[in-house]
Scaffold this motif. Sequence first.
Motif, mmCIF file in Angstrom:
data_model
loop_
_atom_site.group_PDB
_atom_site.id
_atom_site.type_symbol
_atom_site.label_atom_id
_atom_site.label_comp_id
_atom_site.label_asym_id
_atom_site.label_seq_id
_atom_site.Cartn_x
_atom_site.Cartn_y
_atom_site.Cartn_z
ATOM 1 N N GLN A 91 0.806 -1.221 0.000
ATOM 2 C CA GLN A 91 0.000 0.000 0.000
ATOM 3 C C GLN A 91 0.841 1.274 0.000
ATOM 4 O OE1 GLN A 91 -3.213 0.535 -0.277
ATOM 5 N NE2 GLN A 91 -3.936 -1.577 -0.218
ATOM 6 N N PHE A 92 1.992 1.253 0.703
ATOM 7 C CA PHE A 92 2.732 2.491 0.946
ATOM 8 C C PHE A 92 4.185 2.458 0.478
ATOM 9 C CE2 PHE A 92 -0.603 2.111 4.210
ATOM 10 C CZ PHE A 92 -1.301 3.283 3.955
ATOM 11 N N GLY A 93 4.611 1.374 -0.137
ATOM 12 C CA GLY A 93 5.995 1.293 -0.576
ATOM 13 C C GLY A 93 6.929 0.949 0.572
ATOM 14 N N LYS A 94 8.221 1.301 0.419
ATOM 15 C CA LYS A 94 9.238 0.919 1.402
ATOM 16 C C LYS A 94 8.947 1.436 2.806
ATOM 17 C CE LYS A 94 13.047 0.628 -1.928
ATOM 18 N NZ LYS A 94 14.374 1.185 -2.320
ATOM 19 N N VAL A 95 8.284 2.597 2.885
ATOM 20 C CA VAL A 95 8.003 3.161 4.207
ATOM 21 C C VAL A 95 7.044 2.271 4.993
ATOM 22 C CG1 VAL A 95 6.001 4.593 3.574
ATOM 23 C CG2 VAL A 95 7.547 5.350 5.388
ATOM 24 N N GLY A 96 6.392 1.322 4.319
ATOM 25 C CA GLY A 96 5.527 0.366 5.008
ATOM 26 C C GLY A 96 6.271 -0.450 6.058
ATOM 27 N N HIS A 97 7.573 -0.691 5.832
ATOM 28 C CA HIS A 97 8.377 -1.404 6.841
ATOM 29 C C HIS A 97 8.436 -0.586 8.133
ATOM 30 C CE1 HIS A 97 9.705 -4.375 3.922
ATOM 31 N NE2 HIS A 97 10.149 -3.420 3.121
ATOM 32 N N TYR A 98 8.612 0.721 7.976
ATOM 33 C CA TYR A 98 8.668 1.619 9.144
ATOM 34 C C TYR A 98 7.331 1.638 9.861
ATOM 35 C CZ TYR A 98 8.874 6.089 11.691
ATOM 36 O OH TYR A 98 8.798 7.071 12.656
ATOM 37 N N TYR A 99 6.224 1.721 9.105
ATOM 38 C CA TYR A 99 4.898 1.746 9.723
ATOM 39 C C TYR A 99 4.635 0.457 10.510
ATOM 40 C CZ TYR A 99 3.994 5.634 6.490
ATOM 41 O OH TYR A 99 4.052 6.812 5.789
ATOM 42 N N TYR A 100 5.086 -0.654 9.969
ATOM 43 C CA TYR A 100 4.898 -1.942 10.652
ATOM 44 C C TYR A 100 5.616 -1.935 12.003
ATOM 45 C CZ TYR A 100 4.983 -6.988 11.518
ATOM 46 O OH TYR A 100 4.843 -8.235 12.083
ATOM 47 N N GLY A 101 6.827 -1.381 12.033
ATOM 48 C CA GLY A 101 7.590 -1.351 13.279
ATOM 49 C C GLY A 101 6.984 -0.427 14.312
ATOM 50 N N ILE A 102 6.673 0.812 13.911
ATOM 51 C CA ILE A 102 6.193 1.772 14.901
ATOM 52 C C ILE A 102 4.809 1.408 15.421
ATOM 53 C CG2 ILE A 102 7.634 3.649 14.053
ATOM 54 C CD1 ILE A 102 5.185 4.819 12.654
ATOM 55 N N ALA A 103 4.032 0.653 14.639
ATOM 56 C CA ALA A 103 2.733 0.185 15.135
ATOM 57 C C ALA A 103 2.908 -0.740 16.332
ATOM 58 C CB ALA A 103 1.968 -0.530 14.029
ATOM 59 N N ARG A 104 4.109 -1.270 16.493
ATOM 60 C CA ARG A 104 4.445 -2.161 17.610
ATOM 61 C C ARG A 104 5.394 -1.488 18.597
ATOM 62 N NH1 ARG A 104 2.814 -4.397 13.353
ATOM 63 N NH2 ARG A 104 1.765 -6.424 13.356
ATOM 64 N N GLY A 105 5.603 -0.175 18.418
ATOM 65 C CA GLY A 105 6.511 0.546 19.311
ATOM 66 C C GLY A 105 7.963 0.209 19.075
ATOM 67 N N ILE A 106 8.291 -0.290 17.872
ATOM 68 C CA ILE A 106 9.658 -0.720 17.559
ATOM 69 C C ILE A 106 10.318 0.300 16.643
ATOM 70 C CG2 ILE A 106 11.058 -2.509 16.439
ATOM 71 C CD1 ILE A 106 8.796 -4.497 17.156
ATOM 72 N N ASP A 107 11.499 0.737 17.008
ATOM 73 C CA ASP A 107 12.292 1.651 16.184
ATOM 74 C C ASP A 107 13.755 1.386 16.518
ATOM 75 O OD1 ASP A 107 13.464 3.663 14.757
ATOM 76 O OD2 ASP A 107 12.555 5.313 15.876
ATOM 77 N N GLU A 108 14.458 0.745 15.592
ATOM 78 C CA GLU A 108 15.840 0.331 15.856
ATOM 79 C C GLU A 108 16.871 1.388 15.478
ATOM 80 O OE1 GLU A 108 16.445 -2.223 17.495
ATOM 81 O OE2 GLU A 108 14.598 -3.399 17.349
ATOM 82 N N ARG A 109 16.439 2.547 14.984
ATOM 83 C CA ARG A 109 17.400 3.569 14.561
ATOM 84 C C ARG A 109 18.259 4.029 15.742
ATOM 85 N NH1 ARG A 109 13.975 8.305 12.683
ATOM 86 N NH2 ARG A 109 12.744 7.568 14.464
ATOM 87 N N PRO A 110 19.582 4.006 15.579
ATOM 88 C CA PRO A 110 20.439 4.492 16.668
ATOM 89 C C PRO A 110 20.524 6.010 16.670
ATOM 90 C CG PRO A 110 21.795 3.810 14.818
ATOM 91 C CD PRO A 110 20.366 3.499 14.436
ATOM 92 N N VAL A 111 20.913 6.561 17.814
ATOM 93 C CA VAL A 111 21.252 7.979 17.894
ATOM 94 C C VAL A 111 22.659 8.128 17.330
ATOM 95 C CG1 VAL A 111 21.718 9.907 19.445
ATOM 96 C CG2 VAL A 111 19.765 8.399 19.872
ATOM 97 N N ILE A 112 22.779 8.919 16.271
ATOM 98 C CA ILE A 112 24.060 9.061 15.576
ATOM 99 C C ILE A 112 24.595 10.467 15.788
ATOM 100 C CG2 ILE A 112 25.240 8.956 13.352
ATOM 101 C CD1 ILE A 112 23.074 7.031 12.405
#
Length: 355
Positions: free
Chosen positions: A214-235
Motif C-alpha cells: 500500500q505504501f511502498g518501502k516506508v511500510g516497513h517503518y509503519y509496521y515497526g512503529i505500530a508495535r513501538g519498535i524503532d531500531e534507529r540508533p542515535v548518531i
Amino acid sequence: MRKILHIDMDAFFASVEQRDNPRLRGKPVVVGGRPEQRGAVAAASYEARKYGIFSATPSRVAATKCKDLIFVAPRFEVYRQVSQQIRAIFHQFTDLVEPVSLDEAYLDVTENKPEINSAMAIAREIKGLIHQETHLTASAGVSINKFLAKMASGLDKPNGLSLVAPDQAEAFVQQLPIEKFHGIGKVTAAKMHQLGIQTGAELRQWSEPSLVRQFGKVGHYYYGIARGIDERPVIANRIRKSIGAERSFFPDISGLPVLMEELDAIAAQVHLRLAENQRSGHTLTLKVKYANYQQITRSRTVDHPLYEVDEILVLGKELLQSHIDEQQAVRLLGLTLANLVDKDRSPKQLSIGFV
C-alpha cells in the motif's frame, strides 16, 4: 534496553524574539518573510498557533488568519548561538547527541557521564539548565527508542516532560490516532482512514507485506512503529547531505498555475532551512508524486551555489514546467538542494524574503 531522550525547544525562534524584546511577549509573533514578499513562516509563537499558524505556513496565508500578527525578521546567528549553548548542556550528559535542527535533538543516555540511572532525572536536569542559561523552555520525551521519545516530547507542550515506559509502549501506540504518528503526514493519514486505519491498534492489524504494497518501502517503518519498535540508533555528528522541503496535498491538486504557486512556498521554506544551516547547494531536485503514487524526480546541477529564494524558484519552475504531466493530479511536491557547501554570509544574502 536503550534510554533515549528527545529534547524539543518550545517555539524556539519566536521564543528567542519574545525573550529579547519584551514588547513581543504575549502577542502573536511569527519569524519569517513578510506577506508582501515571497516567504514562509519559520516559527510561530504559541499565541500565533491559536490562529492555526505554524512553521512552513506561507506568510500571505498567515497574515489572513490573524490581523494582529507580528512578523519578525529572523536572526539566525542569534539562534545558532543559543543552540550551541543548549548543545553544550547536552554534552555534559552524553556525547551521543544527534541534532535534528537548531531546536531539536535526540540523546542516548543509556550510559551517561554523570552516571545517573534515571533518564527522567537527566531530562529534568537538562530542562532546568536550559531555562537557567537561556531563559527559554524545552519539552522532553523519554522512552526506549527515537520514535517513542519523539512522540512523548509532544504530549505536554510547552515546557513538558513525558515518559513512555517500556511496559507502556504497546498500549501507548495502540491508542494513538494515526495522524499523530511522527512520520505519517496528512495525505498518508487520509489514505489510512480510507483503508479503515484510525489508530495504532488498527495499524497493527496489518501485515508487513500488506503495508509495503500500500505504501511502498516506508511500510516497513509503519509496521515497526505500530508495535513501538524503532531500531534507529542515535548518531552523533551526522553530516547533512541535502536540505529540502515538500508539501503534501489533500485533496490532490492539478494544473500548472496552481503547482507553480505552491512551489513559491516550498522554495521559501528551502531558503529558510539553508539560512538556518548557513549552507547553499549546487544540485536542485524536483520531486513530484502523482495521485496514483507514481513518483518522479528531476535534477539539475549548476556551477554557482543556489541560496536565494528567487534563484531556487526559477530553476525549480523550469524543472516543473519541463517534466510535469499536466494530465495527472499531484499529491506531493518538493524541492531539495544537494552538493552542499558552506554559505558565505552577507546582509544582502540574508535579506530576501525576511525584511
